[in-house]
Motif scaffolding. Structure first.
Motif, PDB file in Angstrom:
ATOM      1  N   THR A  17      -2.246  -4.405  -2.261  1.00  0.00           N
ATOM      2  CA  THR A  17      -1.561  -3.176  -1.838  1.00  0.00           C
ATOM      3  C   THR A  17      -1.790  -2.917  -0.360  1.00  0.00           C
ATOM      4  O   THR A  17      -0.865  -2.535   0.367  1.00  0.00           O
ATOM      5  CB  THR A  17      -2.051  -1.977  -2.671  1.00  0.00           C
ATOM      6  OG1 THR A  17      -2.027  -2.301  -4.065  1.00  0.00           O
ATOM      7  CG2 THR A  17      -1.169  -0.759  -2.447  1.00  0.00           C
ATOM      8  N   LYS A  21       0.902  -2.574   2.599  1.00  0.00           N
ATOM      9  CA  LYS A  21       0.921  -1.351   3.403  1.00  0.00           C
ATOM     10  C   LYS A  21       0.927  -1.695   4.890  1.00  0.00           C
ATOM     11  O   LYS A  21       1.682  -1.107   5.672  1.00  0.00           O
ATOM     12  CB  LYS A  21      -0.281  -0.478   3.059  1.00  0.00           C
ATOM     13  CG  LYS A  21      -0.264   0.906   3.706  1.00  0.00           C
ATOM     14  CD  LYS A  21      -1.393   1.768   3.187  1.00  0.00           C
ATOM     15  CE  LYS A  21      -1.330   3.170   3.792  1.00  0.00           C
ATOM     16  NZ  LYS A  21      -0.095   3.897   3.381  1.00  0.00           N
ATOM     17  N   TYR A 160      -7.220   3.331   1.939  1.00  0.00           N
ATOM     18  CA  TYR A 160      -7.368   4.000   0.646  1.00  0.00           C
ATOM     19  C   TYR A 160      -8.808   4.465   0.400  1.00  0.00           C
ATOM     20  O   TYR A 160      -9.206   4.647  -0.749  1.00  0.00           O
ATOM     21  CB  TYR A 160      -6.921   3.061  -0.478  1.00  0.00           C
ATOM     22  CG  TYR A 160      -5.444   2.738  -0.421  1.00  0.00           C
ATOM     23  CD1 TYR A 160      -4.490   3.709  -0.685  1.00  0.00           C
ATOM     24  CD2 TYR A 160      -5.004   1.456  -0.090  1.00  0.00           C
ATOM     25  CE1 TYR A 160      -3.134   3.416  -0.624  1.00  0.00           C
ATOM     26  CE2 TYR A 160      -3.652   1.155  -0.025  1.00  0.00           C
ATOM     27  CZ  TYR A 160      -2.717   2.144  -0.293  1.00  0.00           C
ATOM     28  OH  TYR A 160      -1.377   1.861  -0.232  1.00  0.00           O
ATOM     29  N   GLU A 167      -4.573   5.887  -7.732  1.00  0.00           N
ATOM     30  CA  GLU A 167      -3.678   6.293  -6.641  1.00  0.00           C
ATOM     31  C   GLU A 167      -3.184   5.095  -5.831  1.00  0.00           C
ATOM     32  O   GLU A 167      -2.039   5.081  -5.362  1.00  0.00           O
ATOM     33  CB  GLU A 167      -4.401   7.298  -5.741  1.00  0.00           C
ATOM     34  CG  GLU A 167      -4.690   8.626  -6.434  1.00  0.00           C
ATOM     35  CD  GLU A 167      -5.640   9.506  -5.658  1.00  0.00           C
ATOM     36  OE1 GLU A 167      -5.326  10.704  -5.477  1.00  0.00           O
ATOM     37  OE2 GLU A 167      -6.709   9.005  -5.227  1.00  0.00           O
ATOM     38  N   ASP A 171       0.764   4.081  -5.396  1.00  0.00           N
ATOM     39  CA  ASP A 171       1.407   3.799  -4.114  1.00  0.00           C
ATOM     40  C   ASP A 171       2.105   2.445  -4.149  1.00  0.00           C
ATOM     41  O   ASP A 171       3.237   2.285  -3.678  1.00  0.00           O
ATOM     42  CB  ASP A 171       0.364   3.843  -2.998  1.00  0.00           C
ATOM     43  CG  ASP A 171       0.976   3.946  -1.606  1.00  0.00           C
ATOM     44  OD1 ASP A 171       2.121   4.428  -1.499  1.00  0.00           O
ATOM     45  OD2 ASP A 171       0.311   3.553  -0.631  1.00  0.00           O
TER      46      ASP A 171
END
Length: 218
Positions: A17, A21, A160, A167, A171
Motif C-alpha cells: 500500500t 501511495k 500510516y 485503515e 485506503d
C-alpha cells in the motif's frame, strides 16, 4: 515536481500500500527489498513480481549473513511461529533485534547514493505495542539522525504511522489495489496458515472492511 524516493518494500500488504501511495503521489520510486533470512521469503517473490508489473526500479539485497548476530526470532531462527492474535506475550518472539534500524540505515545509504531525499516504510499503529522500531518516537529519532547522517538530509516517511492495518487496507481498497499480489503469513509454506498473528491481523482487516481476502489459506 517529481521527487526521487526509496520505498522499503517487503512484499507484504502494508508496504504494498505504501508503494502505491508513493506512486500515486507522483514520486519517482525506487523499491528496496531485503532478504534477511526470513522464513516467509515468499514475500520477496511477490515484491519482485509487483515491481516488474509496475515497471518500478527494484533491488533485492541479501543481508542474511547478519543472522549470525541476530538470534532469537521465530522469523529467522528455528523457533516455532506463535499462533493466535497479536499480543505482547504471544508475538514478542517475532521481533528481529534492531531490524528496522538496520534496514532504514541501509535504505538511507542507498537513497543518498542515488540522490533520493526520502525513505518510505510501512510502520503502523497496530505495531506500536509489540515492535519498538515501529513506534512514533523511533521514527522521529531516526528522522532526526538521517537529517545529519550525510551531506544531504534524507526524510524518514511512515505515511500510516498513526493508522491501523484496517485503515491501511481501507485506503488500498479505495485505490483499487489487488492484495492477491501480497504475502503476509509468517510461515513459509505454499498457502497462508491463517493462524499466526500476521494472518489473524490480515483476516481481521479484511473482515472489518467487509471485503474478502483473495489469498488461499490452509
Amino acid at each position: 515536481m517529481t521527487q526521487k524516493v526509496v520505498v522499503i518494500y517487503s512484499g507484504g500488504m502494508d508496504s504494498y500500500t505504501v508503494l502505491h501511495k508513493a506512486l500515486r503521489d507522483g514520486h519517482d520510486v525506487y523499491a528496496l527489498s531485503f532478504n534477511y533470512g526470513q522464513r516467509h521469503v515468499k514475500e520477496l517473490k511477490c515484491a519482485e513480481q509487483v515491481c516488474a508489473e509496475l515497471g518500478v526500479k527494484h533491488k533485492i539485497v541479501d543481508i542474511s549473513a547478519i543472522n549470525q548476530l541476530l538470534s532469537g526470532s521465530s522469523l529467522t531462527s528455528d523457533i516455532e511461529v506463535p499462533e493466535g492474535h497479536y499480543a505482547a506475550d504471544n508475538m514478542k518472539s517475532t521481533v528481529v533485534p534492531n531490524r528496522n534500524m538496520i534496514l532504514l540505515a541501509l535504505a538511507v545509504g542507498y537513497a543518498d547514493s542515488i540522490g533520493a531525499r526520502a525513505v518510505y516504510y510501512g510502520a503502523h499503529s497496530g505495531d506500536h505495542f509489540i515492535y519498538p522500531d515501529c513506534r512514533p518516537e523511533f521514527v522521529q529519532k531516526m528522522n532526526d539522525v538521517c537529517q545529519i547522517a550525510n551531506y544531504e538530509p534524507v526524510d524518514i516517511v511512515s505515511p500510516y504511522l498513526a493508522q491501523t492495518k484496517i485503515e491501511i487496507l481501507r485506503d488500498g481498497l479505495a485505490m483499487g489495489l489487488d492484495y492477491s499480489k501480497t504475502w503476509t503469513c509468517y510461515n513459509g509454506r505454499e498457502k497462508a496458515c491463517g493462524k499466526c498473528g500476521s494472518c489473524q491481523e490480515r483476516l481481521e482487516a479484511f473482515a472489518l472492511n467487509q471485503a474478502v481476502d483473495p489469498l488461499s489459506y490452509e
